[in-house]
Motif scaffolding. Sequence first.
Motif, PDB file in Angstrom:
ATOM      1  N   GLN A 106       0.800  -1.227   0.000  1.00 13.95           N
ATOM      2  CA  GLN A 106       0.000   0.000   0.000  1.00 13.95           C
ATOM      3  C   GLN A 106       0.836   1.282   0.000  1.00 13.95           C
ATOM      4  N   GLY A 107       2.149   1.136   0.166  1.00 20.29           N
ATOM      5  CA  GLY A 107       3.019   2.323   0.095  1.00 20.29           C
ATOM      6  C   GLY A 107       2.916   3.234   1.317  1.00 20.29           C
ATOM      7  N   ILE A 108       2.447   2.690   2.421  1.00 22.09           N
ATOM      8  CA  ILE A 108       2.237   3.533   3.608  1.00 22.09           C
ATOM      9  C   ILE A 108       3.562   3.881   4.293  1.00 22.09           C
ATOM     10  N   LEU A 109       4.486   2.927   4.289  1.00 19.84           N
ATOM     11  CA  LEU A 109       5.799   3.240   4.885  1.00 19.84           C
ATOM     12  C   LEU A 109       6.425   4.389   4.098  1.00 19.84           C
ATOM     13  N   GLU A 110       6.352   4.279   2.771  1.00 18.17           N
ATOM     14  CA  GLU A 110       6.944   5.296   1.902  1.00 18.17           C
ATOM     15  C   GLU A 110       6.336   6.671   2.198  1.00 18.17           C
ATOM     16  N   GLU A 111       5.003   6.700   2.259  1.00 18.30           N
ATOM     17  CA  GLU A 111       4.303   7.973   2.478  1.00 18.30           C
ATOM     18  C   GLU A 111       4.672   8.571   3.848  1.00 18.30           C
ATOM     19  N   THR A 112       4.771   7.708   4.851  1.00 17.99           N
ATOM     20  CA  THR A 112       5.099   8.195   6.195  1.00 17.99           C
ATOM     21  C   THR A 112       6.511   8.774   6.219  1.00 17.99           C
ATOM     22  N   ILE A 113       7.442   8.067   5.577  1.00 20.22           N
ATOM     23  CA  ILE A 113       8.823   8.585   5.536  1.00 20.22           C
ATOM     24  C   ILE A 113       8.821   9.974   4.887  1.00 20.22           C
ATOM     25  N   LYS A 114       8.126  10.082   3.740  1.00 17.29           N
ATOM     26  CA  LYS A 114       8.109  11.356   3.010  1.00 17.29           C
ATOM     27  C   LYS A 114       7.532  12.473   3.875  1.00 17.29           C
ATOM     28  N   ARG A 115       6.389  12.174   4.506  1.00 22.56           N
ATOM     29  CA  ARG A 115       5.715  13.224   5.293  1.00 22.56           C
ATOM     30  C   ARG A 115       6.540  13.664   6.494  1.00 22.56           C
ATOM     31  N   VAL A 116       7.110  12.687   7.193  1.00 21.13           N
ATOM     32  CA  VAL A 116       7.891  13.044   8.391  1.00 21.13           C
ATOM     33  C   VAL A 116       9.124  13.838   7.983  1.00 21.13           C
ATOM     34  N   LYS A 117       9.802  13.377   6.942  1.00 20.38           N
ATOM     35  CA  LYS A 117      11.034  14.040   6.503  1.00 20.38           C
ATOM     36  C   LYS A 117      10.750  15.435   5.934  1.00 20.38           C
ATOM     37  N   ALA A 118       9.579  15.589   5.279  1.00 21.67           N
ATOM     38  CA  ALA A 118       9.243  16.903   4.723  1.00 21.67           C
ATOM     39  C   ALA A 118       9.060  17.910   5.863  1.00 21.67           C
ATOM     40  N   LYS A 119       8.501  17.461   6.972  1.00 21.04           N
ATOM     41  CA  LYS A 119       8.277  18.355   8.113  1.00 21.04           C
ATOM     42  C   LYS A 119       9.567  18.646   8.850  1.00 21.04           C
ATOM     43  N   ASP A 120      10.376  17.598   9.050  1.00 19.88           N
ATOM     44  CA  ASP A 120      11.619  17.766   9.794  1.00 19.88           C
ATOM     45  C   ASP A 120      12.608  16.667   9.388  1.00 19.88           C
ATOM     46  N   PRO A 121      13.555  17.019   8.512  1.00 20.51           N
ATOM     47  CA  PRO A 121      14.497  16.008   8.014  1.00 20.51           C
ATOM     48  C   PRO A 121      15.370  15.413   9.112  1.00 20.51           C
ATOM     49  N   GLU A 122      15.431  16.097  10.245  1.00 16.93           N
ATOM     50  CA  GLU A 122      16.280  15.607  11.339  1.00 16.93           C
ATOM     51  C   GLU A 122      15.647  14.471  12.128  1.00 16.93           C
ATOM     52  N   VAL A 123      14.338  14.283  11.967  1.00 20.96           N
ATOM     53  CA  VAL A 123      13.694  13.171  12.679  1.00 20.96           C
ATOM     54  C   VAL A 123      14.097  11.870  11.980  1.00 20.96           C
ATOM     55  N   ALA A 124      14.618  10.914  12.769  1.00 18.79           N
ATOM     56  CA  ALA A 124      15.093   9.660  12.179  1.00 18.79           C
ATOM     57  C   ALA A 124      13.946   8.667  12.057  1.00 18.79           C
ATOM     58  N   ILE A 125      14.001   7.891  10.970  1.00 16.02           N
ATOM     59  CA  ILE A 125      12.985   6.851  10.764  1.00 16.02           C
ATOM     60  C   ILE A 125      13.655   5.476  10.774  1.00 16.02           C
ATOM     61  N   THR A 126      13.129   4.620  11.623  1.00 17.94           N
ATOM     62  CA  THR A 126      13.597   3.235  11.687  1.00 17.94           C
ATOM     63  C   THR A 126      12.491   2.333  11.161  1.00 17.94           C
ATOM     64  N   ILE A 127      12.858   1.382  10.315  1.00 15.48           N
ATOM     65  CA  ILE A 127      11.876   0.415   9.826  1.00 15.48           C
ATOM     66  C   ILE A 127      12.186  -0.955  10.433  1.00 15.48           C
ATOM     67  N   SER A 128      11.132  -1.641  10.837  1.00 16.83           N
ATOM     68  CA  SER A 128      11.282  -3.009  11.354  1.00 16.83           C
ATOM     69  C   SER A 128      10.124  -3.822  10.785  1.00 16.83           C
ATOM     70  N   ALA A 129      10.306  -4.262   9.551  1.00 15.31           N
ATOM     71  CA  ALA A 129       9.213  -4.902   8.802  1.00 15.31           C
ATOM     72  C   ALA A 129       9.560  -6.324   8.406  1.00 15.31           C
ATOM     73  N   GLY A 130      10.578  -6.889   9.058  1.00 14.82           N
ATOM     74  CA  GLY A 130      10.974  -8.252   8.737  1.00 14.82           C
ATOM     75  C   GLY A 130      11.859  -8.313   7.508  1.00 14.82           C
ATOM     76  N   GLN A 131      11.904  -9.483   6.866  1.00 12.13           N
ATOM     77  CA  GLN A 131      12.825  -9.689   5.748  1.00 12.13           C
ATOM     78  C   GLN A 131      12.253  -9.138   4.450  1.00 12.13           C
ATOM     79  N   LEU A 132      12.841  -8.074   3.939  1.00 14.31           N
ATOM     80  CA  LEU A 132      12.388  -7.459   2.684  1.00 14.31           C
ATOM     81  C   LEU A 132      13.368  -7.802   1.559  1.00 14.31           C
ATOM     82  N   THR A 133      12.929  -7.589   0.332  1.00 15.51           N
ATOM     83  CA  THR A 133      13.829  -7.829  -0.805  1.00 15.51           C
ATOM     84  C   THR A 133      14.791  -6.646  -0.940  1.00 15.51           C
ATOM     85  N   GLU A 134      15.844  -6.868  -1.708  1.00 10.74           N
ATOM     86  CA  GLU A 134      16.830  -5.817  -1.940  1.00 10.74           C
ATOM     87  C   GLU A 134      16.161  -4.570  -2.535  1.00 10.74           C
TER      88      GLU A 134
END
Length: 326
Positions: A106-134
């Motif tokens: 659904q692209g929700i992780l992508e959208e969240t990263i974009k929105r958070v970074k657009a507001k404040d690039p200094e806020v760090a984003i950690t992903i923990s979604a299990g084993q993803l492809t390259e």
Amino acid sequence: MNIDELKTKEGLVKALKAEDFSPYTSLADKIRKDHKGDQVFIRAIIEYSSICVQDCNYCGLRTSNADAQRYRMTKEEVCRTAEKAVEAGYRTIVLQGGEDPVFLRQGILEETIKRVKAKDPEVAITISAGQLTETELKRLRELGADRYLMKHETADPNLYSQLHPGMGVGDRIEGLWQIKKQGFETGSGFMVGLPGQTLEIIAQDLLLLKKLACDMAGIGPFIPHPKTPLANEKAGSLELTKRCLALARILLPDANLPVTTALGVLSQEAMKEAFSCGANVIMHKVNDEEYRRAYELYPGKIQVTSIEDERRQVEDLIKSLGRIPV
Ligand code: SAH
Ligand code: SF4
């Protein structure tokens, strides 16, 4: 105590069973202070989906647990929760979930990263979604995700395969190297007190963290979940978990070591004690009550007030230990 000994399996086993462990704890606390200072980083964790296609024997969200409450947050819910956490003062957002391919599509992780970074690039984003492809990892990294957390769980090939039917630890470790290759700050970690785990296996776990040169390592006790095949097993011990934390700090002076939520399940005191064994991070759930109850990896007490109040409480706890909340 000979620090060089801790680079070997035998040396680590000896330390893990030392009659008097206090010299190791003191050294770990000193290394933490010298390398990381007195700051304790508070991370906001958003558990975006309780749906999981994996069947890890220890976890309440395993696909075979028909009694688990399943939910999948919407894009608005995830983004709004992340924004609220930032407004409450959090500087890192951890997006974690079961392995849920539908959510990922659904692209929700992508959208969240974009929105958070657009507001404040200094806020760090950690992903923990299990084993993803390259390809999936690359995309998240390109959008600005900073860190990726995927515990190896146990370094022993046999124990790993017993706990994860049809899976091998080799793939998990390969996945961690891939995460590093994509330029993420990389977090691994393991559970303490898994049924069948020996001190030799724990030594292997610690050596693997060192080999991976982890930027973060989550080390917490195994907590039995009543709706899993391990329901009747004993929980991991606080003492052994503290020893693992201290040895991880000695082996990885610059890593970020969280006090895991599972430790908090043992007791509030347990959490406090872990901060004197090398820990310098704490993760706090920020979802609404309904989702927090449903996201039950292992059973635990849940007390929900508001993002702001809870953050203040965590800050007070950190201050009460003479440390500085960030
Ligand atoms: N699905 C992702 C992230 C969510 S699970 C993944 O598996 O990587 C997050 C962590 O919860 C796991 O890494 C595991 O170490 C921990 N966990 C799950 N069940 C547990 C239990 N019964 N006791 C202690 N930790 C547990
Ligand atoms: Fe799914 Fe993670 Fe639980 Fe395994 S540990 S069942 S991958 S949520």
